[in-house]
Design an enzyme around this catalytic site. Structure first.
Site, short mmCIF file in Angstrom:
data_model
loop_
_atom_site.label_atom_id
_atom_site.label_comp_id
_atom_site.label_asym_id
_atom_site.label_seq_id
_atom_site.Cartn_x
_atom_site.Cartn_y
_atom_site.Cartn_z
N ASN A 90 0.83 -1.19 0.19
CA ASN A 90 0.15 -0.07 0.01
C ASN A 90 0.70 1.36 0.05
O ASN A 90 1.52 1.82 0.90
CB ASN A 90 -0.87 0.16 1.17
CG ASN A 90 -1.93 1.29 1.43
OD1 ASN A 90 -2.05 2.17 0.39
ND2 ASN A 90 -2.49 1.46 2.51
N TRP A 91 1.11 1.86 -1.24
CA TRP A 91 1.87 2.73 -1.10
C TRP A 91 1.53 4.24 -0.64
O TRP A 91 1.99 5.52 -0.73
CB TRP A 91 2.50 3.10 -2.71
CG TRP A 91 3.40 2.04 -3.30
CD1 TRP A 91 4.11 1.43 -2.33
CD2 TRP A 91 3.67 1.73 -4.56
NE1 TRP A 91 4.77 0.22 -3.31
CE2 TRP A 91 4.61 0.83 -4.53
CE3 TRP A 91 3.35 2.21 -5.74
CZ2 TRP A 91 5.26 -0.05 -5.78
CZ3 TRP A 91 4.03 1.57 -7.18
CH2 TRP A 91 4.80 0.56 -6.91
N LYS A 92 0.27 4.29 -0.61
CA LYS A 92 -0.62 5.49 -0.02
C LYS A 92 -0.28 6.61 -0.93
O LYS A 92 -0.09 6.29 -2.19
CB LYS A 92 -0.04 5.70 1.34
CG LYS A 92 -0.33 4.60 2.43
CD LYS A 92 -0.18 4.68 3.58
CE LYS A 92 -0.28 3.55 4.47
NZ LYS A 92 -0.44 3.45 5.91
N HIS A 123 -9.71 1.03 4.38
CA HIS A 123 -8.29 1.30 4.94
C HIS A 123 -8.90 2.44 6.31
O HIS A 123 -9.27 3.30 6.06
CB HIS A 123 -7.20 1.94 4.19
CG HIS A 123 -6.00 1.84 4.89
ND1 HIS A 123 -5.62 3.13 5.68
CD2 HIS A 123 -4.93 1.20 4.74
CE1 HIS A 123 -4.21 2.77 5.91
NE2 HIS A 123 -3.95 1.47 5.78
N GLU A 139 -6.99 4.91 7.18
CA GLU A 139 -6.83 6.21 6.81
C GLU A 139 -7.93 6.90 6.10
O GLU A 139 -8.42 8.08 6.30
CB GLU A 139 -5.64 6.41 6.22
CG GLU A 139 -4.42 6.44 6.92
CD GLU A 139 -3.12 5.62 6.22
OE1 GLU A 139 -3.03 5.72 4.98
OE2 GLU A 139 -2.25 5.09 7.17
N GLU A 161 -5.75 -5.06 10.55
CA GLU A 161 -4.86 -3.88 10.76
C GLU A 161 -5.06 -3.06 11.89
O GLU A 161 -5.98 -2.25 11.96
CB GLU A 161 -4.90 -2.79 9.64
CG GLU A 161 -4.41 -3.68 8.29
CD GLU A 161 -3.78 -2.56 7.26
OE1 GLU A 161 -2.72 -2.76 6.66
OE2 GLU A 161 -4.38 -1.46 7.11
N GLY A 194 1.83 2.54 10.71
CA GLY A 194 2.97 3.51 10.66
C GLY A 194 3.54 3.81 11.84
O GLY A 194 4.00 4.95 11.84
N SER A 234 2.91 -1.90 10.59
CA SER A 234 4.25 -1.97 10.72
C SER A 234 4.84 -3.28 10.58
O SER A 234 5.90 -3.76 11.29
CB SER A 234 4.54 -1.81 12.26
OG SER A 234 3.96 -0.11 12.71
N GLY A 242 4.54 1.62 4.92
CA GLY A 242 6.12 2.20 4.96
C GLY A 242 6.99 1.24 4.17
O GLY A 242 7.89 1.68 3.43
#
Ligand code: PGA
Length: 252
Positions: free
Chosen positions: A12-14, A97, A99, A167, A173, A212, A234
């Site tokens: 997931n490159w966001k 997600h 976010e 998650e 993160g 993470s 990340g």
């Protein structure tokens, strides 16, 4: 491979990586995918879906969109539809997600509508669920998962072509990964919830851990019988670290 389920590692490159970064990444990852028994899926931002489609054509690397709107077309400035993502060659859609839920106020109902729209366009929804730190500290983790899973799945079609990612919000993160025991407990519970809804299909549905994940912690997570792969933020931005996660995780 756990219980016949093929391992899946999703990046997931966001809102990260530019054109040239994506080219470099794929130069490194396409050979890894060729040798790997696991399925590799990239989630670039939607502006790069076509670029990733072009670069991955004829390779084992799959990709998906990080977000869609549930309508097919119309006056929805700034949105993309599942059909558009499919037209670009996407195979997956990330739904719910944390976010999206917390920064962009997506409700459980919105997540369901997106997952349903993805399925209607022949795409696989990858639905994220997980408790916040406050819910965890209040001992409400399992209840949160029950609500998330029942809301998300009640209205989508029963299908083995669906992926869940557990998650925990506090692990995303933050560098604070869930222990393998906690992740396994939550994921085994999610599998039982799916069984309540959809019976033995639960044994075919892949459930990932996310939050993470790093090359150093993936083996212990993948050693758990119910954890079928990982959704990585990340540590997926760098091809070497993503490749190390695949190498360390795929044979557990
Ligand atoms: P992280 O993100 O690996 O950076 O914790 C995971 C995710 O948001 O899917």
């Amino acid at each position: 491979m756990h219980g016949g389920r093929r391992a899946l590692f999703a990046a997931n490159w966001k809102m990260n990586l530019l054109s040239s970064d994506i080219e470099d990444f794929l130069d490194d990852i396409i050979p890894v995918a060729r040798e790997s028994a696991a399925e590799l899926v990239l989630f670039p931002t939607s502006v790069y879906l076509q670029k990733v489609a072009r670069l991955t054509e004829g390779t084992e690397v799959k990709f998906g969109a990080q977000n869609i709107f549930w309508e097919r077309c119309g006056a929805y400035t700034g949105e993309i539809s599942a059909e558009m993502a499919a037209d670009c060659g996407a195979k997956y859609i990330l739904c719910g997600h944390s976010e999206r839920r917390h920064i962009f106020s997506e409700s459980a109902e919105m997540v369901t509508r997106k997952a349903r729209a993805a399925q209607a366009s022949g795409l696989i929804p990858l639905i994220c669920v997980g408790e916040t730190l406050a819910e965890r500290e209040a001992g409400e983790t399992l209840e949160t998962l029950r609500n998330d899973i029942f809301c998300s799945l009640a209205a989508v079609g029963a299908s083995a072509d669906l992926v869940i990612a557990y998650e925990p919000v506090w692990a995303i993160g933050t560098g604070q990964v869930a222990t393998p025991e906690d992740a396994e407990t939550a994921i085994a519970y999610i599998r039982e919830l799916i069984r309540e809804l959809w019976g033995d299909l639960a044994d075919e549905i892949r459930i990932l851990y996310g939050g993470s994940v790093k090359p150093e912690n993936i083996s212990d997570l993948m050693a758990c019988p119910n954890i079928d792969g990982a959704l990585i933020g990340g540590a997926s931005l760098d091809a070497d670290s993503f490749a190390a996660i695949i190498a360390n995780g795929e044979n557990c």
